[in-house]
Design a protein around this motif. Structure first.
Motif, PDB file in Angstrom:
ATOM      1  N   ALA A 179     -44.394   4.226 -29.999  1.00  0.00           N
ATOM      2  CA  ALA A 179     -43.948   2.642 -30.223  1.00  0.00           C
ATOM      3  C   ALA A 179     -44.294   1.477 -28.653  1.00  0.00           C
ATOM      4  CB  ALA A 179     -42.269   3.249 -30.016  1.00  0.00           C
ATOM      5  N   ASP A 180     -44.231   0.203 -29.232  1.00  0.00           N
ATOM      6  CA  ASP A 180     -44.676  -0.782 -28.158  1.00  0.00           C
ATOM      7  C   ASP A 180     -43.240  -0.935 -27.028  1.00  0.00           C
ATOM      8  OD1 ASP A 180     -47.076  -1.518 -28.989  1.00  0.00           O
ATOM      9  OD2 ASP A 180     -46.360  -1.583 -30.850  1.00  0.00           O
ATOM     10  N   LYS A 181     -42.098  -0.936 -28.082  1.00  0.00           N
ATOM     11  CA  LYS A 181     -40.550  -1.002 -27.459  1.00  0.00           C
ATOM     12  C   LYS A 181     -39.756  -0.193 -28.188  1.00  0.00           C
ATOM     13  CE  LYS A 181     -37.948  -4.749 -28.330  1.00  0.00           C
ATOM     14  NZ  LYS A 181     -38.036  -6.429 -27.838  1.00  0.00           N
ATOM     15  N   ILE A 182     -38.758   0.880 -27.273  1.00  0.00           N
ATOM     16  CA  ILE A 182     -37.185   0.908 -27.961  1.00  0.00           C
ATOM     17  C   ILE A 182     -35.929   0.944 -27.795  1.00  0.00           C
ATOM     18  CG2 ILE A 182     -36.868   3.409 -27.778  1.00  0.00           C
ATOM     19  CD1 ILE A 182     -39.224   4.648 -26.985  1.00  0.00           C
ATOM     20  N   VAL A 183     -35.192   0.471 -28.266  1.00  0.00           N
ATOM     21  CA  VAL A 183     -33.982   0.663 -28.381  1.00  0.00           C
ATOM     22  C   VAL A 183     -33.344   2.068 -28.737  1.00  0.00           C
ATOM     23  CG1 VAL A 183     -31.833  -0.597 -29.208  1.00  0.00           C
ATOM     24  CG2 VAL A 183     -33.824  -2.173 -28.937  1.00  0.00           C
ATOM     25  N   VAL A 184     -32.301   2.003 -27.609  1.00  0.00           N
ATOM     26  CA  VAL A 184     -31.406   3.388 -27.781  1.00  0.00           C
ATOM     27  C   VAL A 184     -29.498   2.736 -27.854  1.00  0.00           C
ATOM     28  CG1 VAL A 184     -31.195   5.379 -26.484  1.00  0.00           C
ATOM     29  CG2 VAL A 184     -33.234   4.530 -25.968  1.00  0.00           C
ATOM     30  N   LEU A 185     -29.141   3.982 -28.513  1.00  0.00           N
ATOM     31  CA  LEU A 185     -28.166   3.483 -28.989  1.00  0.00           C
ATOM     32  C   LEU A 185     -27.183   4.692 -29.256  1.00  0.00           C
ATOM     33  CD1 LEU A 185     -28.685   1.989 -33.188  1.00  0.00           C
ATOM     34  CD2 LEU A 185     -28.298   0.870 -30.522  1.00  0.00           C
ATOM     35  N   ASN A 186     -26.087   4.316 -28.249  1.00  0.00           N
ATOM     36  CA  ASN A 186     -24.566   5.535 -27.827  1.00  0.00           C
ATOM     37  C   ASN A 186     -23.203   4.778 -28.662  1.00  0.00           C
ATOM     38  OD1 ASN A 186     -24.525   8.432 -27.724  1.00  0.00           O
ATOM     39  ND2 ASN A 186     -23.826   7.734 -25.449  1.00  0.00           N
ATOM     40  N   TYR A 187     -23.054   5.419 -29.578  1.00  0.00           N
ATOM     41  CA  TYR A 187     -21.226   4.929 -30.363  1.00  0.00           C
ATOM     42  C   TYR A 187     -21.777   4.067 -30.204  1.00  0.00           C
ATOM     43  CZ  TYR A 187     -20.031   9.268 -27.631  1.00  0.00           C
ATOM     44  OH  TYR A 187     -19.760  10.933 -27.730  1.00  0.00           O
ATOM     45  N   GLY A 188     -23.149   3.198 -31.055  1.00  0.00           N
ATOM     46  CA  GLY A 188     -22.802   2.513 -32.101  1.00  0.00           C
ATOM     47  C   GLY A 188     -23.197   1.087 -30.680  1.00  0.00           C
ATOM     48  N   GLU A 189     -23.461   0.874 -29.081  1.00  0.00           N
ATOM     49  CA  GLU A 189     -23.712   0.156 -28.125  1.00  0.00           C
ATOM     50  C   GLU A 189     -25.197   0.879 -28.327  1.00  0.00           C
ATOM     51  OE1 GLU A 189     -21.063   0.394 -25.403  1.00  0.00           O
ATOM     52  OE2 GLU A 189     -19.484  -0.615 -26.183  1.00  0.00           O
ATOM     53  N   LYS A 190     -25.884  -0.924 -27.738  1.00  0.00           N
ATOM     54  CA  LYS A 190     -27.249  -0.660 -27.161  1.00  0.00           C
ATOM     55  C   LYS A 190     -26.661  -0.265 -25.605  1.00  0.00           C
ATOM     56  CE  LYS A 190     -29.356  -4.078 -25.535  1.00  0.00           C
ATOM     57  NZ  LYS A 190     -30.122  -4.958 -25.358  1.00  0.00           N
ATOM     58  N   ILE A 191     -27.914   1.005 -25.050  1.00  0.00           N
ATOM     59  CA  ILE A 191     -27.551   1.468 -23.326  1.00  0.00           C
ATOM     60  C   ILE A 191     -29.357   1.126 -22.838  1.00  0.00           C
ATOM     61  CG2 ILE A 191     -26.166   2.926 -24.055  1.00  0.00           C
ATOM     62  CD1 ILE A 191     -27.938   5.514 -24.118  1.00  0.00           C
ATOM     63  N   ALA A 192     -30.140   1.113 -23.733  1.00  0.00           N
ATOM     64  CA  ALA A 192     -31.094   1.174 -23.080  1.00  0.00           C
ATOM     65  C   ALA A 192     -32.077   0.204 -24.149  1.00  0.00           C
ATOM     66  CB  ALA A 192     -32.017   2.004 -22.915  1.00  0.00           C
ATOM     67  N   GLU A 193     -33.196  -0.528 -23.296  1.00  0.00           N
ATOM     68  CA  GLU A 193     -33.931  -1.022 -23.815  1.00  0.00           C
ATOM     69  C   GLU A 193     -35.251  -1.384 -23.251  1.00  0.00           C
ATOM     70  OE1 GLU A 193     -34.929  -4.991 -26.959  1.00  0.00           O
ATOM     71  OE2 GLU A 193     -33.421  -5.037 -25.957  1.00  0.00           O
ATOM     72  N   GLY A 194     -37.023  -0.796 -23.783  1.00  0.00           N
ATOM     73  CA  GLY A 194     -37.564  -1.241 -22.759  1.00  0.00           C
ATOM     74  C   GLY A 194     -39.130   0.016 -23.525  1.00  0.00           C
ATOM     75  N   ARG A 195     -39.836  -0.060 -23.276  1.00  0.00           N
ATOM     76  CA  ARG A 195     -41.224   0.488 -22.521  1.00  0.00           C
ATOM     77  C   ARG A 195     -40.748   1.937 -22.893  1.00  0.00           C
ATOM     78  NH1 ARG A 195     -45.580  -2.403 -23.520  1.00  0.00           N
ATOM     79  NH2 ARG A 195     -46.922  -0.468 -23.225  1.00  0.00           N
ATOM     80  N   PRO A 196     -41.543   2.746 -23.467  1.00  0.00           N
ATOM     81  CA  PRO A 196     -41.627   4.504 -23.297  1.00  0.00           C
ATOM     82  C   PRO A 196     -41.206   5.187 -21.949  1.00  0.00           C
ATOM     83  CG  PRO A 196     -42.906   3.090 -25.005  1.00  0.00           C
ATOM     84  CD  PRO A 196     -42.909   2.639 -23.945  1.00  0.00           C
ATOM     85  N   THR A 197     -42.399   3.980 -21.224  1.00  0.00           N
ATOM     86  CA  THR A 197     -42.817   4.814 -20.106  1.00  0.00           C
ATOM     87  C   THR A 197     -40.898   4.450 -18.374  1.00  0.00           C
ATOM     88  OG1 THR A 197     -43.509   3.009 -18.683  1.00  0.00           O
ATOM     89  CG2 THR A 197     -44.884   5.110 -19.919  1.00  0.00           C
ATOM     90  N   GLU A 198     -40.430   3.306 -19.441  1.00  0.00           N
ATOM     91  CA  GLU A 198     -39.584   3.186 -18.556  1.00  0.00           C
ATOM     92  C   GLU A 198     -37.850   3.898 -19.527  1.00  0.00           C
ATOM     93  OE1 GLU A 198     -40.106  -1.517 -18.081  1.00  0.00           O
ATOM     94  OE2 GLU A 198     -39.074  -1.116 -19.744  1.00  0.00           O
TER      95      GLU A 198
END
Length: 263
Positions: A216-235
């Motif tokens: 991935a170039d960028k990752i969005v992380v969801l938990n319980y329907g909400e975005k909790i993080a977004e960024g590059r894999p290293t982040e």
């Protein structure tokens, strides 16, 4: 290419997706991850037109497309695969793909009854597009096999080819490596890179963290329907909320060890 603004989907009192915002850049590989039940597939269903949002905006190539049907989104160039690949098992692989390209044809009932020139020309184009898609995913040798005889990994590749047969710009892949072994996973990851390198934009949901961290170039992380993080894999691999969501405690060993091994 795609902008999502405060997107929400409620089922009664349950918010499966809540106020999610993100952007997908053209020519990138964008990943959506999160624990089971985080809202990932619901988000895909909203983007692809399978579900209508409760609120929020989906802007595709400058046009607000929130609420369009799945066939309308496909016509605009948004294709998707599903966790389980549904094929016409008693038809050949090539015939399955020819059906996929019918999205781009205009002939109707009278053309079929009269075998018009338009129908014949469109059938020829459909076959050509299907053959090109099969060649792209490395399954030209399987064109005349029955779809029901394919292995799980081959069915995944046919799902990619079905998406490609619609001539998309944005491809949504829902767990493309689910149910396949590590060697097959590496092959599918290479195919996703090939899609990106050919000019497509890819967004995928996947639970295999080593694959995501490499791809991935960028990752969005969801938990319980909400975005909790977004960024590059290293982040993402060191983000405390991501570690908490996956492991349930403030421990950097699980997800980070997998991500560090992939780095």
């Amino acid at each position: 290419m795609l902008e999502i603004h405060r997107l929400t989907k409620r089922f009664g009192g349950l918010a499966a997706v809540r106020e999610v915002s993100t952007t997908i850049e053209p020519g990138s590989i964008h990943a959506i991850i999160g624990p089971n039940g985080a809202g990932k597939t619901t988000l895909f269903n909203l983007i692809s037109g399978a579900l209508r949002p409760t609120s929020g905006r989906i802007v595709y190539e400058g046009r607000d497309v929130a609420g369009l049907r799945a066939d309308q989104m496909a016509a605009l160039g948004v294709a998707r695969t599903f966790q389980t690949t549904a094929l016409f098992d008693r038809a050949t692989v090539l015939d399955n793909l020819i059906v996929g390209h019918r999205l781009r044809t205009r002939s109707g009932l009278w053309d079929a009854l009269l075998r018009t020139r338009r129908l014949r020309e469109e059938e020829k184009r459909c076959r050509h597009q299907a053959e090109q898609a099969l060649d792209f995913v490395g399954l030209s040798h399987a064109a005349h096999r029955m779809a029901g005889d394919l292995s799980q990994e081959e069915r995944k590749r046919v799902a990619f080819a079905l998406a490609l047969a619609t001539q998309p710009k944005l491809v949504l892949l829902d767990e493309p490596a689910g149910g396949v072994n590590p060697e097959e996973t590496a092959g599918l990851a290479a195919l996703i890179r090939k899609m990106r390198d050919s000019g497509l934009t890819v967004c995928l949901i996947e639970h295999k963290m080593d694959m995501i961290m490499r791809l991935a170039d960028k990752i969005v992380v969801l938990n319980y329907g909400e975005k909790i993080a977004e960024g590059r894999p290293t982040e993402i691999r060191r983000h405390p909320q991501v570690i908490e969501a996956y492991l349930g405690r403030d421990d950097t060993h699980g997800i980070q060890e997998v991500a560090d091994a992939a780095a």
